[in-house]
Design a protein around this motif. Structure first.
Motif, PDB file in Angstrom:
ATOM      1  N   GLN A 122       0.963  -1.189  -0.037  1.00  0.00           N
ATOM      2  CA  GLN A 122       0.041  -0.017   0.065  1.00  0.00           C
ATOM      3  C   GLN A 122       0.954   1.305   0.096  1.00  0.00           C
ATOM      4  N   VAL A 125       1.914   2.364  -3.564  1.00  0.00           N
ATOM      5  CA  VAL A 125       0.919   3.393  -4.554  1.00  0.00           C
ATOM      6  C   VAL A 125       1.244   4.880  -4.612  1.00  0.00           C
ATOM      7  N   PRO A 126       1.228   5.429  -3.401  1.00  0.00           N
ATOM      8  CA  PRO A 126       1.455   6.859  -3.571  1.00  0.00           C
ATOM      9  C   PRO A 126       2.730   7.228  -3.945  1.00  0.00           C
ATOM     10  N   ALA A 179      -4.830  -0.306  -2.333  1.00  0.00           N
ATOM     11  CA  ALA A 179      -5.210   1.093  -2.483  1.00  0.00           C
ATOM     12  C   ALA A 179      -5.812   1.851  -1.114  1.00  0.00           C
ATOM     13  N   THR A 182      -3.678   4.632   0.271  1.00  0.00           N
ATOM     14  CA  THR A 182      -3.869   5.790  -0.759  1.00  0.00           C
ATOM     15  C   THR A 182      -5.164   6.671  -0.573  1.00  0.00           C
ATOM     16  N   GLU A 183      -6.234   5.836  -0.484  1.00  0.00           N
ATOM     17  CA  GLU A 183      -7.455   6.284  -0.489  1.00  0.00           C
ATOM     18  C   GLU A 183      -7.860   7.052   0.889  1.00  0.00           C
ATOM     19  N   GLY A 338      -7.303   6.343  -6.380  1.00  0.00           N
ATOM     20  CA  GLY A 338      -6.366   6.387  -5.443  1.00  0.00           C
ATOM     21  C   GLY A 338      -5.158   6.969  -5.694  1.00  0.00           C
ATOM     22  N   LEU A 339      -4.569   6.741  -7.016  1.00  0.00           N
ATOM     23  CA  LEU A 339      -3.212   7.512  -7.459  1.00  0.00           C
ATOM     24  C   LEU A 339      -3.736   8.960  -7.709  1.00  0.00           C
TER      25      LEU A 339
END
Length: 341
Positions: A122, A125-126, A179, A182-183, A338-339
């Motif tokens: 997780q 992702v960011p 995700a 990130t969410e 997310g992204l």
């Protein structure tokens, strides 16, 4: 259509702006923000077709408006220097795709070899989002396109073994649980951005109001939103209450707040202070008007239940049964953002 309507209505209400500055107003205030409409994304009384449609719109329209925004800005910067437009649009898209694909492949390879746990994945992702933003060109476009490429890569090359703790409701939408962090981070940053916006920018703006700015803000949240939606949904088979409900879901928020500062950095925009005031008043009024969306969702859900109880079949579908509302209410509505956040 929203950009065009906002452009035309700004012409008589915001005198002193050039035609391309008027176009920028329409572009900045065109995208909606789902952060101000969480009830629509989670309320089981709203049918899935409507909820997911609003979610997709909110996730896509801020990225779709970027090419128009860059084009209008390039037209102001020069009416000669078109390299600004092509560098921002084409180069950023190419670099975003490369970062997204490479990032997705790296994550999949690490997961296949057992090198990374679900929790650690997780954090990756960011990192991909930040890398896409930093590669060059326009960071917003690169990160937006990179998110598409990253998500496509994860779905095209799924993990060898599905994770056991994955909620069955999410299985079709999310390949694995990479995700959620990130969410939640995106939601926190969005809330902080709106807080800073209200505390720092909105106050001084309210001291320099004019009827033209207020009138445009009202029209932007009503006519500019509702007419294009009505035309877009013509022939969709949706009931009039559903169309009105979707029309009213037009909150302006983080996307407009994010695009606004880009104007402040451009010295070629002559009336940037007026543009900033228009954006600030429209976003502030939007936040105020959408505070009561939960009551609207309940009223719309009541209409839907009464109509389906008569045996009439609706294109919108049927409400979620009472027995599954709690479970459905926990359904994630951020799988595509997310992204981007």
């Amino acid at each position: 259509m929203s950009i065009g309507a906002g452009w035309l209505l700004a012409w008589p209400l915001l005198p002193g702006l050039t035609r391309w500055e008027l176009a920028l107003v329409g572009a900045v205030l065109a995208p909606t923000d789902e952060a101000l409409g969480k009830t629509d994304m989670s309320s089981p009384r709203v049918p899935a077709l409507v909820r997911h449609g609003l979610n997709v719109e909110s996730g896509l329209n801020d990225g779709m408006v970027l090419p128009f925004f860059v084009f209008f800005l390039a037209a102001i910067v020069q009416e000669g220097e078109q390299g600004v437009f092509w560098r921002a649009l084409v180069l950023s898209s190419i670099l975003g795709v490369l970062v997204g694909v490479v990032g997705g492949q790296l994550l999949r390879s690490a997961q296949a070899r057992g090198w990374v746990s679900c929790e650690r994945a997780q954090l990756f992702v960011p990192t991909v989002a930040a890398a896409a933003y930093a590669v060059g060109g326009n960071g917003f476009i690169a990160a937006w396109i990179g998110g598409f490429a990253f998500g496509f890569t994860l779905r095209r090359f799924p993990a060898a073994e599905p994770q056991e703790d994955l909620d069955p409701l999410h299985l079709q939408d999310v390949p694995d649980r990479t995700a959620p962090f990130t969410e939640h981070l995106g939601e926190l940053l969005a809330s902080l951005s709106l807080l800073i916006f209200g505390a720092v920018l909105l106050g001084p703006t309210l001291e320099n109001l004019s009827w033209g700015i207020v009138g445009y803000a009202v029209l932007s949240l009503t006519v500019v939103r509702m007419l294009p939606v009505a035309v877009a949904l013509a022939g969709s088979g949706l009931g009039l209450p559903t169309v009105v409900y979707i029309e009213w879901f037009g909150p302006r928020g983080l996307a407009s707040v994010a695009l606004g500062p880009l104007l402040l950095e451009e010295e070629h925009v002559q009336r940037v202070e007026l543009l900033a005031r228009v954006v600030a008043v429209t976003v502030g009024l939007s936040v105020l008007l959408h505070l009561r969306r939960l009551a609207l969702a309940d009223r719309y859900g009541s209409w839907l239940e009464k109509t389906t109880a008569t045996g009439r079949k609706l294109r919108e579908g049927t409400p979620v049964p009472e027995s599954t509302r709690v479970l459905a209410g926990n359904e994630s509505h951020e799988s595509g953002r997310g992204l981007e956040n």
